[in-house]
Design an enzyme around this catalytic site. Structure first.
Site, PDB file in Angstrom:
ATOM      1  N   SER A 108       0.771  -1.251   0.027  1.00  0.00           N
ATOM      2  CA  SER A 108       0.046   0.040  -0.114  1.00  0.00           C
ATOM      3  C   SER A 108       0.776   1.303  -0.116  1.00  0.00           C
ATOM      4  O   SER A 108       1.831   1.293   0.679  1.00  0.00           O
ATOM      5  CB  SER A 108      -0.833  -0.040   1.296  1.00  0.00           C
ATOM      6  OG  SER A 108      -1.307   1.242   1.414  1.00  0.00           O
ATOM      7  N   THR A 157      -6.357   3.180  -6.663  1.00  0.00           N
ATOM      8  CA  THR A 157      -7.770   3.358  -5.938  1.00  0.00           C
ATOM      9  C   THR A 157      -8.378   4.556  -6.273  1.00  0.00           C
ATOM     10  O   THR A 157      -7.823   5.661  -6.103  1.00  0.00           O
ATOM     11  CB  THR A 157      -7.154   3.307  -4.415  1.00  0.00           C
ATOM     12  OG1 THR A 157      -6.595   2.074  -4.067  1.00  0.00           O
ATOM     13  CG2 THR A 157      -8.563   3.419  -3.395  1.00  0.00           C
ATOM     14  N   HIS A 279     -14.306  -0.410  -0.792  1.00  0.00           N
ATOM     15  CA  HIS A 279     -13.220  -0.161   0.280  1.00  0.00           C
ATOM     16  C   HIS A 279     -13.455  -0.786   1.489  1.00  0.00           C
ATOM     17  O   HIS A 279     -13.120  -0.434   2.483  1.00  0.00           O
ATOM     18  CB  HIS A 279     -12.883   1.304   0.366  1.00  0.00           C
ATOM     19  CG  HIS A 279     -11.495   1.771   0.608  1.00  0.00           C
ATOM     20  ND1 HIS A 279     -10.671   2.477  -0.355  1.00  0.00           N
ATOM     21  CD2 HIS A 279     -10.837   1.627   1.928  1.00  0.00           C
ATOM     22  CE1 HIS A 279      -9.526   2.753   0.142  1.00  0.00           C
ATOM     23  NE2 HIS A 279      -9.512   2.043   1.470  1.00  0.00           N
TER      24      HIS A 279
HETATM   25  C1  HOC Z   1      -8.593   8.208   7.121  1.00  0.00           C
HETATM   26  C2  HOC Z   1      -7.485   7.307   6.493  1.00  0.00           C
HETATM   27  O1  HOC Z   1      -7.065   2.729   2.257  1.00  0.00           O
HETATM   28  C3  HOC Z   1      -8.120   2.684   4.671  1.00  0.00           C
HETATM   29  C4  HOC Z   1      -6.653   3.061   3.703  1.00  0.00           C
HETATM   30  C5  HOC Z   1      -6.093   4.305   4.033  1.00  0.00           C
HETATM   31  C6  HOC Z   1      -6.936   5.395   3.784  1.00  0.00           C
HETATM   32  C7  HOC Z   1      -6.554   6.698   4.297  1.00  0.00           C
HETATM   33  C8  HOC Z   1      -7.462   7.503   4.885  1.00  0.00           C
HETATM   34  O2  HOC Z   1      -7.709   3.000   5.774  1.00  0.00           O
HETATM   35  O3  HOC Z   1      -8.694   2.481   4.130  1.00  0.00           O
END
Ligand code: HOC
Length: 382
Positions: A108, A157, A279
């Protein structure tokens, strides 16, 4: 008395016991009321396979190819932010387990271990996941860096225009205004050298490996929060994806489409594949489950585009259900985090073996020898 984990829920139960609350919740939680998170799993359970008997299933194999790359089953490890918080050099441990079992691992953008560290530790280059950042020069830099380190598959993404409301993280003081008090102390402890979740490497700790060129001396969750706030770009459109396509010579998977039109748009931008995804229920709550949207996306993009799915995959049976509905493969997220937290590389390897065994048995009991023979006729729609 200790029981060997034989299912994802065995790992989840143990992870809940051994992790600090905020870390367990960060992985396990979803957005708002977690309706989509629940629907992702519940809708898989509603899909019935057909039991077919008296076929010669003595030549069974779970082998397949994912974007042209041989894989021991139609499964890849999904990108998970901060996975390295769940075990020391966590992404590397999981990538090694994936390599041993023969499936792709995805690093990631928000990983603790950089894609360079992961690729240096394995012989099979990992897939790399990226978000669109305001600083396009830095996007280009990260693409070049991933390519130079051997990565040839990019998962981009697109469902994070703004972060979803992950209320558990708010309650735990991990996201939002509250960086004070007990939660904040716990985060400092968790990210400081010497703690079980120590993220340091050779005396040079960096909390967000891929971002070391951008977030200097990132060492705790404040760095994570500030980076997301300053860099995630809500203005992104398909135009930016066309730009991205020109920058990346390797395979491109667009992750985070649920609607047929969006999937077609991703294909028309030149992506080799799409990932049907909400997601993991962490973004727009009350949206439909990924699996309920899969068939329409498969029908929309045609056979040239490989369709993957994530969200709600908790067993090899779910993998078989998704492939029978037209997925080329699945991305599995939370379960590998639980297994990593419980037993590191060995835990992830064991988890993957569990999935492979479940897939092999499901193939045989539906009367087929290979994942290529799975199709919608094996779904019991009565
Ligand atoms: C508030 C976090 O894809 C997740 C990851 C990172 C997303 C960043 C935002 O935690 O779903």
């Amino acid at each position: 008395f200790s029981v060997v984990p034989v299912t994802v829920s065995d790992y989840e139960r143990r992870a809940r016991r051994c992790l600090p609350r905020f870390l367990y919740d960060y992985a396990a939680g979803g957005a708002n009321n977690e309706e989509t998170l629940s629907a992702n799993c519940a809708d898989f359970s509603k899909i019935r396979l057909r039991q077919r008997v008296m076929y010669d299933v003595s030549r069974g194999s779970t082998d397949t190819t994912l974007l042209g790359q041989p894989a021991s089953m139609p499964l890849a490890l999904a990108p998970v932010g901060m996975a390295g918080m769940y075990a020391r050099r966590g992404e590397v441990q999981a990538a090694k387990a994936s390599e041993t079992v023969g499936i792709p691992f995805t690093g990631s953008t928000m990983g603790v271990c950089s894609i360079n560290e992961i690729n240096a530790a394995t012989n099979t280059a990992a897939w790399f996941q990226l978000y669109m950042l305001r600083d396009r020069d830095f996007v280009q830099e990260m693409l070049q860096n991933a390519w130079d380190s051997g990565t040839r598959t990019l998962i981009f993404t697109v469902d994070l225009a703004v972060p979803g409301l992950r209320l558990r993280d708010f309650r735990n003081g991990m996201i939002g205004g509250g960086w004070m008090g007990k939660a904040s102390q716990m985060l400092q402890l968790a990210t400081s050298p010497g703690w079980a979740y120590d993220v340091g490497i050779r005396g040079k700790p960096h909390f967000l490996g891929n971002l070391s060129g951008k977030v200097k001396d990132a060492k705790d969750l404040n760095s994570y929060k500030s980076f997301v706030e300053s860099q995630f770009d809500p203005s992104v459109t398909w135009e930016d994806i066309r730009w991205l396509r020109d920058q990346w010579k390797g395979q491109l998977l667009i992750k985070g489409v649920l609607e047929a039109d969006d999937a077609r748009a991703a294909r028309d931008c030149g992506a080799e594949g799409v990932v049907v995804s909400n997601h993991g229920g962490r973004q727009l709550d009350a949206v439909a489950s990924s699996i309920s949207k899969l068939p329409a996306v498969v029908d929309a993009v045609g056979s040239e585009t490989e369709v993957f799915i994530d969200g709600g995959i908790r067993s090899g049976l779910d993998v078989v259900r998704a492939v029978a509905l037209g997925a080329r493969g699945v991305l599995m997220g939370r379960p590998w985090i639980y297994a990593l937290a419980v037993n590191g590389e060995a835990g992830v390897r064991n988890l993957l073996e569990i999935f492979q065994r479940e897939i092999a048995i499901a193939l045989a009991l539906t009367g087929v020898n290979s994942v290529q023979e799975l199709n919608r006729e094996l779904i019991d729609s009565e």
